[in-house]
Design a protein around this motif. Sequence first.
Motif, PDB file in Angstrom:
ATOM      1  N   ILE A  87       0.844  -1.207   0.000  1.00  0.00           N
ATOM      2  CA  ILE A  87       0.000   0.000   0.000  1.00  0.00           C
ATOM      3  C   ILE A  87       0.880   1.259   0.000  1.00  0.00           C
ATOM      4  N   ALA A  88       1.945   1.235   0.794  1.00  0.00           N
ATOM      5  CA  ALA A  88       2.863   2.392   0.837  1.00  0.00           C
ATOM      6  C   ALA A  88       3.423   2.665  -0.558  1.00  0.00           C
ATOM      7  N   ARG A  89       3.757   1.602  -1.279  1.00  0.00           N
ATOM      8  CA  ARG A  89       4.291   1.760  -2.634  1.00  0.00           C
ATOM      9  C   ARG A  89       3.335   2.517  -3.549  1.00  0.00           C
ATOM     10  N   LEU A  90       2.039   2.260  -3.383  1.00  0.00           N
ATOM     11  CA  LEU A  90       1.070   2.941  -4.238  1.00  0.00           C
ATOM     12  C   LEU A  90       1.052   4.448  -3.954  1.00  0.00           C
ATOM     13  N   GLY A  91       1.420   4.822  -2.714  1.00  0.00           N
ATOM     14  CA  GLY A  91       1.477   6.243  -2.362  1.00  0.00           C
ATOM     15  C   GLY A  91       2.746   6.901  -2.857  1.00  0.00           C
ATOM     16  N   SER A  92       3.866   6.232  -2.669  1.00  0.00           N
ATOM     17  CA  SER A  92       5.159   6.722  -3.163  1.00  0.00           C
ATOM     18  C   SER A  92       6.086   5.515  -3.199  1.00  0.00           C
ATOM     19  N   GLY A  93       6.697   5.269  -4.343  1.00  0.00           N
ATOM     20  CA  GLY A  93       7.474   4.031  -4.513  1.00  0.00           C
ATOM     21  C   GLY A  93       8.446   3.778  -3.371  1.00  0.00           C
ATOM     22  N   SER A  94       9.268   4.771  -3.066  1.00  0.00           N
ATOM     23  CA  SER A  94      10.319   4.551  -2.075  1.00  0.00           C
ATOM     24  C   SER A  94       9.746   4.276  -0.682  1.00  0.00           C
ATOM     25  N   ALA A  95       8.485   4.663  -0.435  1.00  0.00           N
ATOM     26  CA  ALA A  95       7.883   4.456   0.887  1.00  0.00           C
ATOM     27  C   ALA A  95       7.769   2.974   1.243  1.00  0.00           C
ATOM     28  N   CYS A  96       7.682   2.109   0.235  1.00  0.00           N
ATOM     29  CA  CYS A  96       7.497   0.681   0.540  1.00  0.00           C
ATOM     30  C   CYS A  96       8.704   0.104   1.263  1.00  0.00           C
ATOM     31  N   ARG A  97       9.863   0.774   1.143  1.00  0.00           N
ATOM     32  CA  ARG A  97      11.077   0.254   1.800  1.00  0.00           C
ATOM     33  C   ARG A  97      11.175   0.676   3.256  1.00  0.00           C
ATOM     34  N   SER A  98      10.354   1.670   3.678  1.00  0.00           N
ATOM     35  CA  SER A  98      10.471   2.193   5.052  1.00  0.00           C
ATOM     36  C   SER A  98       9.872   1.268   6.102  1.00  0.00           C
ATOM     37  N   ILE A  99       9.152   0.244   5.672  1.00  0.00           N
ATOM     38  CA  ILE A  99       8.414  -0.620   6.606  1.00  0.00           C
ATOM     39  C   ILE A  99       9.350  -1.496   7.451  1.00  0.00           C
ATOM     40  N   PHE A 100      10.581  -1.711   6.967  1.00  0.00           N
ATOM     41  CA  PHE A 100      11.414  -2.770   7.551  1.00  0.00           C
ATOM     42  C   PHE A 100      12.621  -2.226   8.318  1.00  0.00           C
ATOM     43  N   PRO A 101      13.070  -2.964   9.348  1.00  0.00           N
ATOM     44  CA  PRO A 101      14.223  -2.504  10.124  1.00  0.00           C
ATOM     45  C   PRO A 101      15.525  -2.558   9.321  1.00  0.00           C
ATOM     46  N   TYR A 102      16.388  -1.634   9.584  1.00  0.00           N
ATOM     47  CA  TYR A 102      17.778  -1.598   9.090  1.00  0.00           C
ATOM     48  C   TYR A 102      17.923  -1.404   7.576  1.00  0.00           C
ATOM     49  N   ALA A 103      17.400  -2.349   6.782  1.00  0.00           N
ATOM     50  CA  ALA A 103      17.594  -2.246   5.330  1.00  0.00           C
ATOM     51  C   ALA A 103      16.515  -3.040   4.611  1.00  0.00           C
ATOM     52  N   ALA A 104      16.208  -2.625   3.388  1.00  0.00           N
ATOM     53  CA  ALA A 104      15.143  -3.290   2.629  1.00  0.00           C
ATOM     54  C   ALA A 104      15.484  -3.300   1.144  1.00  0.00           C
ATOM     55  N   VAL A 105      14.884  -4.262   0.454  1.00  0.00           N
ATOM     56  CA  VAL A 105      15.021  -4.368  -1.003  1.00  0.00           C
ATOM     57  C   VAL A 105      13.641  -4.313  -1.611  1.00  0.00           C
ATOM     58  N   TRP A 106      13.515  -3.494  -2.634  1.00  0.00           N
ATOM     59  CA  TRP A 106      12.260  -3.443  -3.397  1.00  0.00           C
ATOM     60  C   TRP A 106      12.598  -3.732  -4.858  1.00  0.00           C
ATOM     61  N   GLY A 107      11.898  -4.684  -5.436  1.00  0.00           N
ATOM     62  CA  GLY A 107      12.107  -5.026  -6.849  1.00  0.00           C
ATOM     63  C   GLY A 107      12.579  -6.461  -6.964  1.00  0.00           C
ATOM     64  N   GLU A 108      12.009  -7.151  -7.951  1.00  0.00           N
ATOM     65  CA  GLU A 108      12.290  -8.575  -8.094  1.00  0.00           C
ATOM     66  C   GLU A 108      13.733  -8.812  -8.487  1.00  0.00           C
ATOM     67  N   THR A 109      14.391  -9.698  -7.744  1.00  0.00           N
ATOM     68  CA  THR A 109      15.749 -10.106  -8.066  1.00  0.00           C
ATOM     69  C   THR A 109      15.955 -11.517  -7.541  1.00  0.00           C
ATOM     70  N   SER A 110      16.648 -12.336  -8.333  1.00  0.00           N
ATOM     71  CA  SER A 110      16.890 -13.718  -7.900  1.00  0.00           C
ATOM     72  C   SER A 110      17.887 -13.751  -6.742  1.00  0.00           C
ATOM     73  N   LEU A 111      18.526 -12.632  -6.460  1.00  0.00           N
ATOM     74  CA  LEU A 111      19.586 -12.623  -5.447  1.00  0.00           C
ATOM     75  C   LEU A 111      19.056 -12.572  -4.018  1.00  0.00           C
ATOM     76  N   VAL A 112      17.807 -12.135  -3.860  1.00  0.00           N
ATOM     77  CA  VAL A 112      17.207 -12.104  -2.515  1.00  0.00           C
ATOM     78  C   VAL A 112      15.867 -12.826  -2.596  1.00  0.00           C
ATOM     79  N   PRO A 113      15.702 -13.881  -1.791  1.00  0.00           N
ATOM     80  CA  PRO A 113      14.450 -14.643  -1.866  1.00  0.00           C
ATOM     81  C   PRO A 113      13.237 -13.792  -1.484  1.00  0.00           C
ATOM     82  N   GLY A 114      12.133 -14.055  -2.177  1.00  0.00           N
ATOM     83  CA  GLY A 114      10.862 -13.414  -1.799  1.00  0.00           C
ATOM     84  C   GLY A 114      10.676 -12.001  -2.318  1.00  0.00           C
ATOM     85  N   THR A 115      11.607 -11.500  -3.125  1.00  0.00           N
ATOM     86  CA  THR A 115      11.483 -10.111  -3.595  1.00  0.00           C
ATOM     87  C   THR A 115      10.370  -9.979  -4.631  1.00  0.00           C
TER      88      THR A 115
END
Length: 362
Positions: free
Chosen positions: A162-190
């Motif tokens: 939902i945060a992403r729909l408001g502003s893309g970068s906001a979707c990364r603020s939900i998580f502690p320390y560091a976050a990844v947004w965008g599909e990549t085979s390098l991090v599971p579940g992205t």
Amino acid sequence: MYENPRLILDSSNPPEPGQITWRSPSNLAIIKYWGKYGQQLPRNPSLSLTLAASCTDMMLDYTFKEEGDSHDLDLTFAFHQEPNEAFHAKILAFLNTLTPFFPFLKQLNLNIQTGNSFPHSAGIASSASSMSALALCLCSLEDLLFGSLQDPAEFDRKASYIARLGSGSACRSIFPYAAVWGETSLVPGTSDTYAVPLEDHIHDLFKDFHDDILIVSTAEKSVSSRAGHALMDGNPYSEARYAQARSRFATLLDAMRAGDLATFGKIAEDEALTLHALMMSSNPSYMLMRPESIAIIDKVRQYRADTGHPVYFSLDAGPNIHLLYPGEIIHEVRAFIEDHLKEHCEDGYVQQDWVGEGPEEI
Ligand code: DP6
């Protein structure tokens, strides 16, 4: 994906009035999100550090509407205890787009009171902290009324979506320390539609890490993020840029796992300069750095060469410099800022920040 027409309240058993409050931080992208398509979908995976001090507090009050009340969304709004028509209209328009996800919103009278921990005019982007705070309030409200987001991972995923729909970068603020947004085979579940936590994939030194924001100018941004992203569509370097972001992402991930600060810092700086180079090579072209930004960058590079201290710079889409360094050299770096960098800041303003544990319900 998260649309749910069943989230409708039973008017014969209306909920008591209630209140939810979240504090949510901003974040700093190390691999930048710059270029998007469709409904806020990124052209490349991005990776950010979650900040702690630069945050938005948002309080959401709700009461069940009386029979005969309007079926439209009903929102009163205050920013730092004052009415703010522009923000009110923006949030109301956004909430209207969210009714397929939270259909019960139309059954409530809503009141939002919000404010930032940093001065509004500081030139620090607030869309990440404010949109993540709003998404968290809405998900908490859903869970309170329907018990439908009991699984913490699922709660975070929906809040990020939902945060992403408001502003893309906001979707990364939900998580502690560091976050990844965008599909990549390098991090599971992205995914391209929400961010995932990176906490388990990074060296501990990034959990005691600083980002002091040197405010070079508090002037309004001369180009909005929305317009900036759109300029990437006509940029002759865009495809090369997206490939470069993917390659840097892989290198950065290894460096952050290993605690390799030199590689981390090189990528952080290269990404910031690439972002600005992309804006300079857009049509129309934008020059968002100020002479003071460049003076600070030169001094940071010189300081690093002289002392060997792992201090690096980053920038967002503006002139302010983010100074990145590990906690163990805080005294040296704060003295360096005081003695040599503050003079380049507007009114000597520095927003001290650091990597934090993510949003909290308060
Ligand atoms: C330079 O998330 O502000 O900060 O999705 O249009 O709201 P919208 O854009 P926004 O863009 C952020 C751009 C950036 C880089 C980043 O945070 O990844």
